[in-house]
Motif scaffolding. Structure first.
Motif, mmCIF file in Angstrom:
data_model
loop_
_atom_site.group_PDB
_atom_site.id
_atom_site.type_symbol
_atom_site.label_atom_id
_atom_site.label_comp_id
_atom_site.label_asym_id
_atom_site.label_seq_id
_atom_site.Cartn_x
_atom_site.Cartn_y
_atom_site.Cartn_z
ATOM 1 N N GLY A 150 0.804 -1.222 0.000
ATOM 2 C CA GLY A 150 0.000 0.000 0.000
ATOM 3 C C GLY A 150 0.834 1.267 0.000
ATOM 4 O O GLY A 150 0.362 2.330 0.402
ATOM 5 N N GLU A 151 2.082 1.187 -0.488
ATOM 6 C CA GLU A 151 2.966 2.341 -0.459
ATOM 7 C C GLU A 151 2.868 3.215 -1.705
ATOM 8 O O GLU A 151 3.425 4.313 -1.735
ATOM 9 C CB GLU A 151 4.420 1.872 -0.302
ATOM 10 N N ILE A 152 2.196 2.724 -2.734
ATOM 11 C CA ILE A 152 2.122 3.460 -3.989
ATOM 12 C C ILE A 152 0.976 4.466 -3.933
ATOM 13 O O ILE A 152 -0.162 4.119 -3.609
ATOM 14 C CB ILE A 152 1.920 2.519 -5.186
ATOM 15 N N VAL A 153 1.265 5.709 -4.231
ATOM 16 C CA VAL A 153 0.237 6.744 -4.339
ATOM 17 C C VAL A 153 -0.048 6.941 -5.825
ATOM 18 O O VAL A 153 0.832 7.353 -6.583
ATOM 19 C CB VAL A 153 0.697 8.064 -3.694
ATOM 20 N N GLY A 154 -1.264 6.621 -6.240
ATOM 21 C CA GLY A 154 -1.601 6.660 -7.656
ATOM 22 C C GLY A 154 -1.399 5.295 -8.292
ATOM 23 O O GLY A 154 -1.384 4.269 -7.615
ATOM 24 N N LYS A 155 -1.225 5.278 -9.589
ATOM 25 C CA LYS A 155 -1.056 4.037 -10.349
ATOM 26 C C LYS A 155 0.420 3.795 -10.629
ATOM 27 O O LYS A 155 1.146 4.689 -11.057
ATOM 28 C CB LYS A 155 -1.825 4.127 -11.670
ATOM 29 N N LEU A 156 0.863 2.565 -10.406
ATOM 30 C CA LEU A 156 2.241 2.188 -10.688
ATOM 31 C C LEU A 156 2.338 1.564 -12.070
ATOM 32 O O LEU A 156 1.518 0.723 -12.447
ATOM 33 C CB LEU A 156 2.740 1.190 -9.642
ATOM 34 N N VAL A 157 3.354 1.969 -12.841
ATOM 35 C CA VAL A 157 3.642 1.326 -14.127
ATOM 36 C C VAL A 157 5.122 0.980 -14.183
ATOM 37 O O VAL A 157 5.971 1.667 -13.605
ATOM 38 C CB VAL A 157 3.254 2.214 -15.337
ATOM 39 N N LEU A 158 5.421 -0.118 -14.861
ATOM 40 C CA LEU A 158 6.791 -0.548 -15.101
ATOM 41 C C LEU A 158 7.151 -0.232 -16.547
ATOM 42 O O LEU A 158 6.419 -0.617 -17.460
ATOM 43 C CB LEU A 158 6.940 -2.049 -14.841
ATOM 44 N N THR A 159 8.248 0.475 -16.747
ATOM 45 C CA THR A 159 8.605 0.920 -18.087
ATOM 46 C C THR A 159 9.773 0.127 -18.648
ATOM 47 O O THR A 159 10.640 -0.339 -17.904
ATOM 48 C CB THR A 159 8.972 2.417 -18.087
ATOM 49 N N ASN A 160 9.803 0.002 -19.953
ATOM 50 C CA ASN A 160 10.881 -0.722 -20.627
ATOM 51 C C ASN A 160 11.959 0.214 -21.155
ATOM 52 O O ASN A 160 12.649 -0.110 -22.119
ATOM 53 C CB ASN A 160 10.316 -1.550 -21.781
ATOM 54 N N SER A 161 12.109 1.355 -20.513
ATOM 55 C CA SER A 161 13.131 2.304 -20.963
ATOM 56 C C SER A 161 14.473 2.040 -20.323
ATOM 57 O O SER A 161 15.449 2.719 -20.589
ATOM 58 C CB SER A 161 12.701 3.735 -20.616
ATOM 59 N N ASP A 162 14.514 1.012 -19.415
ATOM 60 C CA ASP A 162 15.796 0.739 -18.748
ATOM 61 C C ASP A 162 16.635 -0.085 -19.690
ATOM 62 O O ASP A 162 17.067 -1.075 -19.533
ATOM 63 C CB ASP A 162 15.583 0.040 -17.405
#
Length: 547
Positions: free
Chosen positions: A535-547
């Motif tokens: 429950g630590e995320i404020v808003g929506k979390l997304v994982l990006t493939n820019s790494d």
């Protein structure tokens, strides 16, 4: 034949008609099914219509390459080195698309279909195309095959008088090369030729002495997050899997970002109401770019920005999706925001519009308002004209809810939080509660409804399913309404398209203002899932493939 390569730079001189005749004669000698010769060649040189057609295709090429150059990051990594193969390819492609409309000759090889489209029909057109390119090479000319006509095919056909039922198989540009032909650089035969077992080359598959090689080409595999056994995020692994190949009605999407939801954390632990078979590849929503389309897909093209919800497999470099399930992303929507958009916003609109008929000026209480589900509900309710009161448990989360668009906030971690709610509603009650939390806050929220109010049951992020006394529904003259967007969309395949059409139009009109998202690199998927479950995320979390 071994020195025939893609030629993309041409001298500014026409191809003599006699040479074109000899090239096309060779092309038309190619084999075809039942010797029907269903191929036809539209040759564009310098007539007024040819100039118009070449400009259409050239503009299409520029648009495609601009998107591909950005999405594939041609100017980053090794592309920042002007002497790298990646940088040289980028310069070559940029020059090609910028000058495609000036190509001395552009040919559209077409297939006159005499039966329904099928995967084998290419055998009756592409040998002729290869004959054309080999003939050009033999006469000192060169060319390249592209698909840049695709996005403008509807304009090309009436301009050139091509019947609607005819299939334009590709675009071939031809000219006198500015540079030289071979020698070509290709992968070693051992990587490309197998015996009776996949990936095992026969002993005779050896390149002749002096063969030059390249490391370029399709990757041997792509990365995907895999759940081999149910458990905490620490047990997940990011493994290499074969690059997927789309079937006729499917699309291969290069994933730009993937949304992370509470359900994803439950699925990998085997705690969701549905247990997937193992191995399981998590990730249920995504946004990215079309890489490859199946043979029967006509409404999408490589380079199109799309988003979707596929059930699994989104925490990956690439994924396969049914073409009919994908939604085009408008220019007004960022890829990262789009990656976390589909499920939560479709659920909110389905709940408010289809399940409860939310009206403008209704007052709606949104529980868990600082999470991905709550932030989407705030945005959709505001777009529908409702007054939004957001409930969250900390000052930071309540401030986030205000930033997402809520007009008022309450602290539902306080024992007397209903008193604060009554003051905000001036004791008139709520018309609606949007509840993805459940647990101890559900009953006080239901008690705060006005007569005729509706409590929308969306989920149970608290981990506790509340036990509501049935007499409350009677006394409050209010209703409990289940919002099962997933079940409804499975029953009605058109539902999501209707919902997303409405949502996308609101985005374009600036009526809907999607909430900002929290982004982490895909390589940090374990940390992201742990924070989501905590429950630590404020808003929506997304994982990006820019790494």
């Amino acid at each position: 034949m071994a020195s025939t390569r893609a030629i993309r730079r041409y001298r500014d001189e026409p191809i003599p008609e006699q040479v074109l005749r000899d090239m096309l004669f060779t092309a038309t000698r190619a084999p075809s099914g039942s010797n029907r010769q269903p191929f036809r060649f539209v040759v564009l040189t310098d007539s007024d219509k040819a100039v118009q057609a070449k400009k259409l295709i050239g503009d299409s090429a520029i648009k495609f390459w601009d998107a591909k150059r950005a999405n594939d990051q041609y100017d980053k990594g090794s592309g920042a080195d002007p002497n790298s193969p990646k940088s040289r390819m980028a310069r070559t492609m940029q020059s090609y698309v910028d000058n495609l409309h000036n190509a001395p000759c552009l040919i559209l090889p077409c297939l006159v279909r005499y039966r329904a489209p099928n995967p084998m029909e290419g055998a009756s057109i592409y040998p002729a195309v290869q004959n054309l390119l080999l003939a050009a090479r033999g006469m000192g000319y060169g060319g390249v095959i592209t698909g840049f006509h695709g996005p403008v095919e509807d304009q090309l056909k009436p301009l050139l008088g091509i019947p609607e039922e005819v299939f334009i198989s590709c675009t071939v540009t031809l000219g006198n090369p500015q540079g030289k032909h071979g020698p070509v650089r290709r992968r070693p035969m051992q990587e490309l030729v197998f015996g009776d077992t996949w990936s095992e080359a026969p002993t005779w598959a050896v390149d002749p002495p002096g063969t030059q090689h390249t490391s370029a080409g399709p990757p041997k595999g792509v990365k995907a997050v895999c759940c081999a056994e149910f458990g905490p995020p620490e047990q997940l692994q990011r493994i290499e899997v074969p690059r997927p190949i789309p079937k006729a009605n499917q699309v291969l999407v290069r994933v730009g970002a993937a949304g992370v939801g509470f359900v994803d954390g439950l699925m990998i632990q085997g705690k969701y109401q549905i247990k997937p078979p193992l191995p399981y590849f998590p990730g249920s929503e995504f946004a990215g770019v079309v890489d490859t389309v199946g043979a029967e897909v006509t409404h999408l093209q490589p380079g199109d920005r799309v988003m979707g919800s596929g059930g699994s497999g989104a925490f990956a470099d690439f994924l396969i999706a049914p073409a009919s399930s994908l939604i085009n992303i408008p220019a007004q929507l960022d890829t990262n925001v789009a990656a976390g958009f589909f499920i939560n916003y479709a659920t909110a609109l389905y709940g408010f519009a289809h399940c409860s008929q939310l009206q403008a000026d209704d007052t709606v209480l949104i529980l868990g308002a600082a999470g991905g589900v709550g932030s989407a509900a705030i945005s959709v309710a505001r777009a529908m004209g409702a007054r939004v009161i957001a409930a969250a448990s900390s000052p930071a989360k309540r401030q986030a809810a205000l930033d997402f668009g809520a007009q008022e906030v309450v602290d539902y971690s306080q024992e007397d939080w209903r008193s604060s709610l009554k003051k905000l509603t001036e004791n008139s009650g709520l018309q609606m509660v949007y509840d993805p939390v459940g647990g101890a806050v559900a009953e006080p929220a239901f008690r705060s409804l006005s007569p005729g109010g509706k409590h929308l049951v969306v989920g149970f992020a608290s981990g506790e399913i509340p036990k509501l006394p049935f007499n409350l529904a009677l006394l409050k003259q209010s209703s409990l309404v289940g919002v099962d967007w997933g079940g409804a969309s499975r029953s009605d395949p058109q539902l999501n398209h209707k919902l997303m059409e409405t949502l996308m139009s609101w985005v374009v009109e600036d009526k809907l203002k999607p909430a900002a998202v929290v982004s982490l690199p895909m390589s940090q998927y374990k940390q992201g899932l742990k924070r989501q479950l905590a429950g630590e995320i404020v808003g929506k979390l997304v994982l990006t493939n820019s790494d």
